[in-house]
Design a protein around this motif. Structure first.
Motif, mmCIF file in Angstrom:
data_model
loop_
_atom_site.group_PDB
_atom_site.id
_atom_site.type_symbol
_atom_site.label_atom_id
_atom_site.label_comp_id
_atom_site.label_asym_id
_atom_site.label_seq_id
_atom_site.Cartn_x
_atom_site.Cartn_y
_atom_site.Cartn_z
ATOM 1 N N ALA A 132 31.212 43.988 30.304
ATOM 2 C CA ALA A 132 32.362 42.904 29.777
ATOM 3 C C ALA A 132 33.116 42.732 31.046
ATOM 4 C CB ALA A 132 32.944 43.569 28.875
ATOM 5 N N THR A 133 32.946 41.648 31.893
ATOM 6 C CA THR A 133 33.783 41.421 33.135
ATOM 7 C C THR A 133 34.635 40.113 33.037
ATOM 8 O OG1 THR A 133 31.984 40.171 34.169
ATOM 9 C CG2 THR A 133 32.279 42.853 34.677
ATOM 10 N N PHE A 134 34.921 39.695 31.752
ATOM 11 C CA PHE A 134 35.739 38.497 31.498
ATOM 12 C C PHE A 134 37.299 38.651 31.573
ATOM 13 C CE2 PHE A 134 34.747 40.307 27.492
ATOM 14 C CZ PHE A 134 36.061 40.465 26.911
ATOM 15 N N ASN A 135 37.526 40.019 31.444
ATOM 16 C CA ASN A 135 38.978 40.431 31.950
ATOM 17 C C ASN A 135 39.001 41.406 33.098
ATOM 18 O OD1 ASN A 135 40.195 40.333 28.419
ATOM 19 N ND2 ASN A 135 39.906 38.578 29.848
ATOM 20 N N ALA A 136 40.177 41.355 33.878
ATOM 21 C CA ALA A 136 40.352 42.365 34.641
ATOM 22 C C ALA A 136 41.822 42.974 34.449
ATOM 23 C CB ALA A 136 40.136 41.796 36.185
#
Length: 198
Positions: free
Chosen positions: A71-75
């Motif tokens: 899940a890399t849609f938020n950092a």
């Protein structure tokens, strides 16, 4: 987390982008975007460029199939410098800005829409990356998140790292420590409204 964003730029929002950033583009229209869908973002190298890519950053050296496992849609801004997925984009010219009309959350399982009451666009800090693939360049992006401002603590424990126009240059080109500080502190309480969403 920020798992739903809206990209429906009204004429007033488009005019604001023309007036403040000198961007005059044929903007796509997305009512509500979900992770892995195509998101529009802005990069800056002398002039602004409008780009589009997968919402969910694909780190260098990783292909799309491998990226689907994460899940890399938020950092998170607090850990972006240390994250294997995001540190290279953060340090190596991969910072960008996502112009949004709103974002969504579900406090108490009730969907709400969060936007500016003056019908101006939200400018969210982001990261982007481009990988080579057999099908051509694979462009992707992510939304930076931070703890909420005081007025949004009852909505969610995270929010997009929204930027005031005066802070865009610092986010895009300053040293990592300065960029992190501006992403954490640019936005002020009282600038957003929370309304029921369908």
């Amino acid at each position: 987390m920020c798992g739903r964003i809206e990209f429906t730029l009204t004429e007033r929002m488009q005019r604001a982008l023309r007036d403040t950033l000198q961007i005059d583009a044929a903007w796509p229209e997305h009512q509500e975007l979900r992770p892995t869908e195509q998101a529009t973002f802005l990069t800056h190298s002398g002039t602004w460029t409008v780009q589009s890519g997968r919402w969910g950053l694909i780190p260098p050296g990783m292909d799309l199939q491998a990226a689907k496992k994460y899940a890399t849609f938020n950092a998170r801004i607090e850990t972006v410098e240390r994250s294997k997925s995001f540190k290279e984009a953060f340090r190596a010219g991969g910072r960008c800005v996502l112009p949004l009309s709103a974002f969504f959350e579900w406090p108490n399982k009730v969907k709400v829409r969060i936007a500016r009451p003056d019908d101006r666009p939200l400018l969210a800090a982001g990261l982007w990356s481009q990988q080579d693939s057999s099908d051509g360049p694979l462009v992707s992006c992510t939304v930076i998140t931070r703890p909420p401002t005081e007025d949004l603590t009852d909505v969610h424990d995270r929010m997009p790292a929204l930027l005031l126009t005066k802070d865009l240059d610092t986010w895009l080109s300053a040293a990592p420590s300065q960029a992190k500080a501006i992403a954490m502190g640019s936005w002020r309480p009282g600038l957003l409204t929370v309304t029921p969403a369908s």
